[in-house]
Enzyme design. Structure first.
Site, mmCIF file in Angstrom:
data_model
loop_
_atom_site.group_PDB
_atom_site.id
_atom_site.type_symbol
_atom_site.label_atom_id
_atom_site.label_comp_id
_atom_site.label_asym_id
_atom_site.label_seq_id
_atom_site.Cartn_x
_atom_site.Cartn_y
_atom_site.Cartn_z
ATOM 1 N N GLY A 99 0.847 -1.201 0.000
ATOM 2 C CA GLY A 99 0.000 0.000 0.000
ATOM 3 C C GLY A 99 0.867 1.229 0.000
ATOM 4 O O GLY A 99 2.094 1.147 0.052
ATOM 5 N N ARG B 83 4.293 14.530 -6.749
ATOM 6 C CA ARG B 83 4.228 13.877 -8.059
ATOM 7 C C ARG B 83 2.859 14.120 -8.703
ATOM 8 O O ARG B 83 1.860 14.288 -7.996
ATOM 9 C CB ARG B 83 4.422 12.363 -7.914
ATOM 10 C CG ARG B 83 5.597 11.964 -7.052
ATOM 11 C CD ARG B 83 5.965 10.515 -7.247
ATOM 12 N NE ARG B 83 5.078 9.557 -6.594
ATOM 13 C CZ ARG B 83 5.381 8.259 -6.448
ATOM 14 N NH1 ARG B 83 6.528 7.783 -6.924
ATOM 15 N NH2 ARG B 83 4.546 7.433 -5.846
ATOM 16 N N ASP C 68 4.158 -4.040 -7.827
ATOM 17 C CA ASP C 68 3.550 -2.859 -7.194
ATOM 18 C C ASP C 68 4.178 -1.566 -7.692
ATOM 19 O O ASP C 68 3.728 -0.479 -7.325
ATOM 20 C CB ASP C 68 3.655 -2.945 -5.663
ATOM 21 C CG ASP C 68 5.089 -3.143 -5.185
ATOM 22 O OD1 ASP C 68 5.712 -4.136 -5.598
ATOM 23 O OD2 ASP C 68 5.586 -2.301 -4.417
HETATM 24 P P1 AMP Z 1 9.278 0.538 -2.961
HETATM 25 O O1 AMP Z 1 10.337 -0.508 -2.995
HETATM 26 O O2 AMP Z 1 9.821 1.939 -2.752
HETATM 27 O O3 AMP Z 1 8.357 0.447 -4.108
HETATM 28 O O4 AMP Z 1 8.423 0.279 -1.656
HETATM 29 C C1 AMP Z 1 7.727 -0.909 -1.407
HETATM 30 C C2 AMP Z 1 6.656 -0.662 -0.389
HETATM 31 O O5 AMP Z 1 7.214 -0.173 0.822
HETATM 32 C C3 AMP Z 1 5.645 0.356 -0.827
HETATM 33 O O6 AMP Z 1 4.383 -0.068 -0.391
HETATM 34 C C4 AMP Z 1 6.071 1.622 -0.145
HETATM 35 O O7 AMP Z 1 5.007 2.505 0.089
HETATM 36 C C5 AMP Z 1 6.660 1.093 1.155
HETATM 37 N N1 AMP Z 1 7.713 1.958 1.679
HETATM 38 C C6 AMP Z 1 8.935 2.172 1.144
HETATM 39 N N2 AMP Z 1 9.650 3.007 1.921
HETATM 40 C C7 AMP Z 1 8.861 3.354 2.962
HETATM 41 C C8 AMP Z 1 9.017 4.195 4.111
HETATM 42 N N3 AMP Z 1 10.124 4.885 4.329
HETATM 43 N N4 AMP Z 1 7.979 4.269 4.977
HETATM 44 C C9 AMP Z 1 6.858 3.588 4.764
HETATM 45 N N5 AMP Z 1 6.654 2.773 3.723
HETATM 46 C C10 AMP Z 1 7.625 2.654 2.825
HETATM 47 MG MG MG Z 2 6.950 1.398 -4.892
#
Ligand code: AMP
Ligand code: MG
Length: 488
Positions: free
Chosen positions: A87, A168, A244
């Site tokens: 999410g 964004r 995702d």
């Molecule tokens: P990503 O690899 O950046 O696509 O992140 C994968 C998931 O982790 C997504 O659901 C992001 O919203 C969540 N996410 C990444 N970094 C953070 C953060 N610093 N705090 C909360 N959620 C995160």
């Molecule tokens: Mg992501």
């Protein structure tokens, strides 16, 4: 806006968490135009409330009020493994302006933050900002970036860094993972609502077809096949092609440990955390197809709504086959253009492949080579072409240049016309990691001038801009390689 879908199971009203003493780090006047933000002579919004909005500190400007900021739920496959519910862990959707959804990235915790802090650091926000706007200027579909706002608020990563919020814009932030989520819960009615909204807002051509959901699936595949072919043509590696992070409208999204290749290496890995190379350059097309297969599974109950179940599976499988067909067609067309070939002839693909193999063997700079290639003239002998010096095996590349010139002559196009056409598809400037790093290092000292310089250069990537020639050069050999990882 897709998230007119109501219900706690889909999205949750989430207010951004304020940051202390926010300041502009970067601002895109061209993204601002998309949503009609009025700017003063310094290129920043006239209404000072925009700084507070983009910081996550307020929800009202003189002209807009965002009453229901949202975080949405999705699920997904990460590095090939079902990760379950994810999410918007650090993204908050403020609302819609003129067909663009406005989203803050790094504006604090949401229900989906899991162990995360909901924040983004300055370094990764600057990279996302510059790359989004650069991609758009390259003509590649992408989420846009309106701004980066900084604060001295500390954020813990491997070391303590400072927080930033990236604003964004996109017509939709829907991901493949949104569909996987409701499919995994076997919630066909939610799945259908989501698909209907996607069709209504972004794929109206599917509306009055006999099999709208099958058609929608096909169109999503087409857009993402075209997208990944465009990435390959500019040497862009996304870095984390988890389902995702894949857009339902076929735009580049979720910039993290991405990289434009300097030296061409077919199996180049841009993400330091990707030890197995799952998301390496040459695997991007097959990985995108793999993500489309995940989407096909999620779409099965929708396609079954109008068909026998066996029938639905076959239909989706056949539709998925089209991915490779579209990808190959677009890839071939783009690379022909990169070589300045105006017609399609037998042997062209072999010619392109021979070149890429030679570039790989000699680790030739991808962007620099293709930009310079337009200067080859038909009356030249291979041995007089300056680019040959970038190759280790001169005899091999001389043979290639000889065949290339022979091929050019078969078209009867003038050198000048070809050069003009090639310079419209082979960018002179891309966001090289070492260039971004200089801008980041300066920004950490509160000097944002290099961000502005890069923004200016990268938003006209096909123009000569001779005063910035140094930015078109491969990184100096002694420069320390910038390593980017998932930490952002
Ligand atoms: P990503 O690899 O950046 O696509 O992140 C994968 C998931 O982790 C997504 O659901 C992001 O919203 C969540 N996410 C990444 N970094 C953070 C953060 N610093 N705090 C909360 N959620 C995160
Ligand atoms: Mg992501």
């Amino acid at each position: 806006m897709a998230f007119t879908l109501s219900g706690d199971d889909v999205c949750q009203i989430t207010h951004p968490s304020p940051i202390p003493n926010p300041y502009w780090v970067a601002f895109s006047s061209s993204a601002a135009k998309l949503i009609g933000v009025e700017l003063s002579h310094n290129g920043l919004p006239i209404d000072p409330a925009w700084l507070e909005i983009c910081a996550g500190n307020s929800l009202t400007t003189l002209t807009h009020q965002f009453t229901s900021p949202l975080a949405t739920v999705y699920s997904g496959h990460q590095f090939g493994v079902w990760a379950g519910q994810l999410g918007d862990g650090r993204a908050i959707l403020l609302g819609d302006i003129e067909g663009q959804e406005l989203q803050l990235k790094g504006a604090g915790k949401t229900r989906y933050s899991r162990m995360g802090d909901g924040r983004a650091v300055l370094r990764s926000s600057i990279r996302e900002f510059l790359c989004s706007e650069a991609m758009h200027s390259l003509g590649i579909p992408t989420t846009r970036a309106l701004s980066v706002v900084g604060s001295e608020m500390p954020v813990r990563r491997e070391i303590i860094e400072t927080a930033a919020v990236c604003t964004r814009l996109a017509p939709s932030f829907l991901r493949i993972g949104h569909f996987e989520h409701f499919a995994s819960l076997e919630d066909t009615s939610r799945l259908k609502e989501l698909a209907d909204l996607l069709i209504r807002d972004h794929y109206p051509e599917c509306q009055n077809t006999a099999k709208p959901y099958l058609e929608l699936f096909k169109q999503i595949c087409v857009r993402n096949a075209e997208l990944v072919a465009q990435w390959q043509a500019v040497g862009f590696c996304h870095g984390v092609l988890n389902s995702d992070n894949i857009s339902a409208i076929g735009i580049t999204m979720d910039y993290g440990p991405f990289g434009f290749m300097d030296q061409f290496q077919i199996d180049h890995i841009c993400n330091h955390s990707d030890q197995g190379g799952r998301y390496s350059y040459h695997r991007q097309p097959q990985i995108m197809r793999w993500n489309m297969a995940c989407l096909a599974s999620a779409f099965l109950p929708l396609v079954e709504l109008n068909h026998e179940s066996n029938d639905a599976q076959t239909l989706l499988r056949d539709a998925l086959e089209e991915f490779a067909v579209v990808y190959t067609k677009v890839w071939q067309s783009l690379f022909r253009k990169k070589l300045g070939l105006m017609t399609a002839q037998d042997g062209d693909i072999r010619l392109i492949e021979r070149l890429l193999q030679a570039m790989h063997d000699s680790r030739v700079d991808f962007t620099y080579f293709f930009r310079q290639l337009s200067q080859v003239r038909q009356e030249q002998e291979a041995q007089t072409i300056a680019l040959r010096d970038h190759f280790l095996d001169r005899e091999l590349i001389d043979r290639w240049f000889t065949d290339y010139i022979h091929r050019l002559k078969s078209e009867m196009s003038s050198d000048e016309a070809r050069q003009r056409a090639m310079n419209l598809v082979n960018p002179k400037f891309v966001l090289r990691n070492h260039l971004a790093q200089v801008a980041i290092d300066k920004a950490k000292q509160h000097d944002f001038s290099e961000i502005q310089t890069l923004f200016k250069i990268l938003t006209s990537p096909y123009d000569e801009q001779i005063e910035y020639d140094a930015y078109a050069m491969p990184p100096p050999p002694d420069i320390e390689r910038v390593e980017v990882s998932c930490s952002s």
